[in-house]
Design a protein around this motif. Structure first.
Motif, mmCIF file in Angstrom:
data_model
loop_
_atom_site.group_PDB
_atom_site.id
_atom_site.type_symbol
_atom_site.label_atom_id
_atom_site.label_comp_id
_atom_site.label_asym_id
_atom_site.label_seq_id
_atom_site.Cartn_x
_atom_site.Cartn_y
_atom_site.Cartn_z
ATOM 1 N N GLU A 1 0.998 -1.129 -0.149
ATOM 2 C CA GLU A 1 -0.046 -0.131 0.003
ATOM 3 C C GLU A 1 0.947 1.222 -0.128
ATOM 4 O OE1 GLU A 1 -2.596 -0.432 3.217
ATOM 5 O OE2 GLU A 1 -3.800 -1.956 2.502
ATOM 6 N N ALA A 2 1.915 1.195 -0.930
ATOM 7 C CA ALA A 2 3.006 2.280 -0.879
ATOM 8 C C ALA A 2 2.692 3.080 -2.134
ATOM 9 C CB ALA A 2 4.264 2.031 -0.922
ATOM 10 N N SER A 3 3.043 4.471 -2.244
ATOM 11 C CA SER A 3 2.865 5.366 -3.237
ATOM 12 C C SER A 3 3.655 4.686 -4.482
ATOM 13 C CB SER A 3 3.459 6.673 -3.021
ATOM 14 O OG SER A 3 3.394 7.541 -4.019
ATOM 15 N N GLN A 4 3.004 4.738 -5.702
ATOM 16 C CA GLN A 4 3.477 4.478 -7.010
ATOM 17 C C GLN A 4 4.221 5.597 -7.475
ATOM 18 O OE1 GLN A 4 3.350 1.475 -8.310
ATOM 19 N NE2 GLN A 4 1.924 0.473 -7.189
ATOM 20 N N GLN A 5 4.404 6.624 -7.170
ATOM 21 C CA GLN A 5 5.101 7.983 -7.597
ATOM 22 C C GLN A 5 6.247 8.151 -6.660
ATOM 23 O OE1 GLN A 5 3.816 9.943 -10.129
ATOM 24 N NE2 GLN A 5 2.556 8.126 -10.562
ATOM 25 N N ILE A 6 7.137 8.911 -7.465
ATOM 26 C CA ILE A 6 8.534 9.311 -6.972
ATOM 27 C C ILE A 6 8.617 10.862 -7.525
ATOM 28 C CG2 ILE A 6 9.829 8.476 -8.672
ATOM 29 C CD1 ILE A 6 12.163 7.988 -6.297
ATOM 30 N N VAL A 7 9.125 11.536 -6.596
ATOM 31 C CA VAL A 7 9.018 13.152 -6.856
ATOM 32 C C VAL A 7 10.823 13.485 -6.636
ATOM 33 C CG1 VAL A 7 8.744 15.619 -6.536
ATOM 34 C CG2 VAL A 7 6.807 13.657 -5.995
ATOM 35 N N PHE A 8 11.382 14.037 -7.862
ATOM 36 C CA PHE A 8 12.671 14.540 -7.696
ATOM 37 C C PHE A 8 12.583 16.156 -7.521
ATOM 38 C CE2 PHE A 8 13.083 10.942 -10.622
ATOM 39 C CZ PHE A 8 13.855 10.245 -9.742
ATOM 40 N N LYS A 9 13.082 16.508 -6.429
ATOM 41 C CA LYS A 9 13.036 18.024 -6.264
ATOM 42 C C LYS A 9 14.492 18.854 -6.685
ATOM 43 C CE LYS A 9 11.058 19.377 -2.615
ATOM 44 N NZ LYS A 9 10.518 19.422 -0.826
ATOM 45 N N LEU A 10 14.422 19.707 -7.461
ATOM 46 C CA LEU A 10 15.564 20.482 -7.751
ATOM 47 C C LEU A 10 15.783 21.909 -7.368
ATOM 48 C CD1 LEU A 10 14.686 19.195 -11.404
ATOM 49 C CD2 LEU A 10 15.769 17.803 -9.792
#
Length: 266
Positions: A47-56
């Motif tokens: 039940e974990a997120s399917q997304q990942i976010v790269f912060k720049l």
């Protein structure tokens, strides 16, 4: 017939080698997609997120979103596999009594959308790295190769560095006048194949590579210059080497002076 040195200036790409490379790339993509599918199922089960976010933060705080399972399988050298999030990219805690360092434990935050901060990379380069993870294709040009190397290094995407190397394997792409600039970037971002290609160009045409109009060796780190001078394959006279080392020393002194804090007024 002697084999063609693919690193030599003006060498043409071998069609058979290119076809073999394309086959290897396709096989790697297929294998990685199988890993990604398993990771996707594991994330669903957890039940974990399917997304990942790269912060720049160095690109006006831009963000790039991607599918976590595919990035896990294709980037960061597998460190995101196993339903781990950004915490798995951190250095593991120090081991006690000489034991092997332990893996960082999965964090509760991993159930949310993990965020990974990348420094000194452009939004376009990170987006291209993500696109490569999805498709196995990337467009390398004289305008973006350096940014792509930076993204490849930070994201652990070896396929991007290989694509940049293939770009410079094209006839006329890696001229002696550009060799030092490309060599410095390849060394900084641990692109071994591209670095070897640059060193071969320097070996073959020291005068062209050392030409100050293109920046020459003055832009190289000290250890790279020492590596060049220690090569048995280098074709350069002692006087030419002396002038290049003097030019490097002057440039290094100027860099140190520019980086030094201003002296306080008495």
């Amino acid at each position: 017939e002697p084999a063609v040195n693919q690193n030599a200036p003006g060498a043409t790409a071998d069609p058979q080698k290119m076809a073999g490379q394309a086959h290897e790339d396709a096989a790697r993509l297929s294998e990685d997609m199988a890993k990604a599918r398993k990771e996707e199922l594991d994330l669903l089960a957890a039940e974990a997120s399917q997304q990942i976010v790269f912060k720049l933060p160095d690109a006006e705080n831009a963000t790039v979103h991607a599918l976590r399972a595919i990035i896990a399988a294709r980037a960061f050298k597998g460190k995101l596999l196993g339903c781990r999030g950004a915490s798995s990219l951190a250095s593991p805690p120090p081991a006690e009594d000489g034991a092997a360092p332990a893996d960082p434990p999965p964090a509760e935050a991993d159930k949310g959308t993990p965020e990974v901060e990348l420094r000194e990379v452009t939004e376009a380069a990170v987006q291209q790295a993500v696109d490569w993870a999805y498709t196995g294709r990337v467009s390398v040009s004289d305008g973006n190769w350096k940014d792509l190397l930076a993204a490849s290094s930070q994201m652990g995407v070896e396929g991007i560095a290989e694509a940049v190397d293939r770009h410079f394997a094209e006839p006329g792409a890696l001229t002696p006048g550009r060799a030092a600039e490309v060599l410095a970037a390849a060394h900084r971002h641990s692109a071994a194949a591209l670095k070897a290609r640059c060193l071969a160009v320097v070996d073959a045409d020291w005068a062209g590579a050392a030409c100050p109009e293109g920046g020459g060796f003055a832009q190289l780190p000290k250890d790279v210059l020492q590596e060049i001078l220690a090569r048995d394959t280098l074709r350069a006279g002692e006087l030419a080497v002396f002038h290049a080392v003097v030019a490097w020393g002057k440039a290094q002194l100027a860099r140190e002076r520019a980086a030094a804090p201003p002296a306080e007024a008495a």
